[in-house]
Design a protein around this motif. Structure first.
Motif: not given
Length: 160
Positions: A59-60, A116-117, A120, A127, A138, A142, A146
């Protein structure tokens, strides 16, 4: 005079990283592994027993290297990921699905933080539009992380 905004930015980034996220999908499987290599700021190699897993942080997206040359902020983002999950560290990860070249889309957790979060939230990643549907549980966190990183001009948003 500039210490308060810097401290505020750091507290905000850490707060977002500590938001507990539920499993990304009903098929996600939480596993444990050891970090053996950081390829770039969104790709890692993990060892689970005798098996190596090439994982792309789900997701990133982060700046990459093109023709051997780093895009702006690529090295800084990779350095930050290396600080968050150093080679040799033990991590947990949710494996969401397999993507091209045998890589697994993963959400990495270290010291009870969603890495991951955190990437960001700190402005080290953004994202990834193509993989939004992979992280339905999520995507709101996210997106919010961002937005705050952009507003605070953190990391890769500092030059825009």
């Amino acid at each position: 005079m500039h210490k308060i905004p810097t401290i505020f930015r750091l507290v905000t980034a850490i707060t977002f990283a500590l938001i507990p996220l539920t499993s990304q999908s009903s098929n996600a499987q939480t596993l444990s592994a050891i970090v053996t290599r950081i390829i770039d700021a969104d790709t890692v190699v993990l060892r689970q027993g005798e098996t190596e897993i090439v994982g792309q942080l789900a997701c990133i997206d982060t700046p990459d290297w093109v023709n051997g040359q780093p895009q702006p902020h690529a090295q800084a983002s990779k350095n930050r990921l290396t600080q968050l999950i150093p080679v040799g560290s033990s991590v947990r990860y949710d494996s969401l699905r397999t993507v091209g070249r045998g890589r697994s889309l993963i959400v990495v957790f270290h010291n009870n933080r969603n890495i991951n979060l955190q990437m960001v939230a700190e402005g080290q990643a953004e994202l990834h539009g193509s993989y939004r549907q992979t992280c339905p549980n999520s995507v709101d966190a996210l997106t919010q992380a961002q937005s705050k990183a952009k507003n605070q001009r953190l990391g890769l948003w500092n030059s825009q």
